[in-house]
Design an enzyme around this catalytic site. Sequence first.
Site, PDB file in Angstrom:
ATOM      1  N   LEU A 171       1.227  10.590   6.609  1.00  0.00           N
ATOM      2  CA  LEU A 171       0.802   9.602   5.610  1.00  0.00           C
ATOM      3  C   LEU A 171       0.851   8.206   6.220  1.00  0.00           C
ATOM      4  CD1 LEU A 171       2.326  10.635   2.172  1.00  0.00           C
ATOM      5  CD2 LEU A 171       0.277  11.453   3.342  1.00  0.00           C
ATOM      6  N   SER A 172      -0.187   7.439   5.952  1.00  0.00           N
ATOM      7  CA  SER A 172      -0.276   6.076   6.466  1.00  0.00           C
ATOM      8  C   SER A 172      -1.158   5.273   5.521  1.00  0.00           C
ATOM      9  CB  SER A 172      -0.902   6.081   7.861  1.00  0.00           C
ATOM     10  OG  SER A 172      -1.329   4.774   8.216  1.00  0.00           O
TER      11      SER A 172
ATOM     12  N   LYS B  46       7.647   7.684  11.272  1.00  0.00           N
ATOM     13  CA  LYS B  46       6.221   7.655  11.629  1.00  0.00           C
ATOM     14  C   LYS B  46       5.944   6.547  12.649  1.00  0.00           C
ATOM     15  CE  LYS B  46       1.756   6.755  10.530  1.00  0.00           C
ATOM     16  NZ  LYS B  46       1.872   5.366  10.960  1.00  0.00           N
TER      17      LYS B  46
ATOM     18  N   ALA C  52       0.849  -1.194   0.000  1.00  0.00           N
ATOM     19  CA  ALA C  52       0.000   0.000   0.000  1.00  0.00           C
ATOM     20  C   ALA C  52       0.889   1.249   0.000  1.00  0.00           C
ATOM     21  CB  ALA C  52      -0.960   0.000   1.188  1.00  0.00           C
ATOM     22  N   LEU C  53       1.845   1.235  -0.909  1.00  0.00           N
ATOM     23  CA  LEU C  53       2.880   2.271  -0.909  1.00  0.00           C
ATOM     24  C   LEU C  53       2.289   3.650  -1.186  1.00  0.00           C
ATOM     25  CD1 LEU C  53       5.832   0.513  -2.798  1.00  0.00           C
ATOM     26  CD2 LEU C  53       5.158   0.359  -0.398  1.00  0.00           C
TER      27      LEU C  53
ATOM     28  N   HIS D  87       6.567   6.091   1.600  1.00  0.00           N
ATOM     29  CA  HIS D  87       7.457   5.009   1.148  1.00  0.00           C
ATOM     30  C   HIS D  87       8.382   5.513   0.035  1.00  0.00           C
ATOM     31  CE1 HIS D  87       3.911   2.654   2.716  1.00  0.00           C
ATOM     32  NE2 HIS D  87       4.888   2.112   3.386  1.00  0.00           N
TER      33      HIS D  87
END
Length: 282
Positions: A184-185, A149, A32-33, A37
């Site tokens: 971002l996640s 993160k 789920a880049l 990433h």
Amino acid sequence: MLEVVEDAAALAGALARVGERGAVQLVPTMGALHAGHEALVGAAAAGGPVVVSVFVNPLQFDDPADLAAYPRQLEADLERAEAAGAALCFAPSVEAMYPAGRPQVHVEPGPLGAVLEGASRPGHFAGVATVVTKLLAAVRPARALFGEKDYQQLVLVRRLVADLSFPVEVVGVPTVREADGLALSSRNGRLSPSERAAAPALYGALVAGRDVLVAGGAPSVAEAAMAARLAEEGQVVTDYAVVRAAADLGEVSDQAVAGELRLLVAARVGSVRLLDNLGVAR
Ligand code: PAF
């Protein structure tokens, strides 16, 4: 062009080819880049050819529903990894990663694995430590890059590498944020529109806590400021909002607070558990 391998034997052959181009850099991911990433791959590429691993590790999920809901999108991930500059993607199945089934022997993460995220998610860091150990053993990179993160994970991996004498440099890469501060996640995509609007409260809380510390306030006052900011959002249920020593996540007293500190928050927004953190030096 990005080479993709799915098991240890193919990985060994691909690493021999990729390794001819320089010191191998590992970016471990669960897929789920996103742009966070990409920042990891970009930072890694400065050191040599980049291997991205994509593996949703069942050992680190304490909640089967969370594991089932975790996004899986390998084709899109491969496109992103290639565009970001990766040379090789290692994307094993669960059977390829754990051929004998759930491992009987795993890496015990010690005290770091029992606090904060570890307290809320029993077994999580044993799962992380075990799969990271397997990835380091399989890829044997010169450097491995992890996002700040997941700060507790970064601290734990540094400790794992030191305690188990892995010849690898662990590099932390700063968190990438949306314009409103939300880190971002891969989990952000599961937020409803109203939850998405509430989620930047985590970053807001960190900034409120950091402002207290920078102004000379005590950690307990910073923690209260973070808790108050999070409580303003009805959809946010706080798990923890704390100030810890940056190096080992040890508790800090209000009296002795010189050095690097880390503010860390975890909260549930709807059904999605979000984490964030911020560093501050005093
Ligand atoms: O941070 C992650 O994505 C995972 O915890 C990791 C390091 C890839 C191990 O599964």
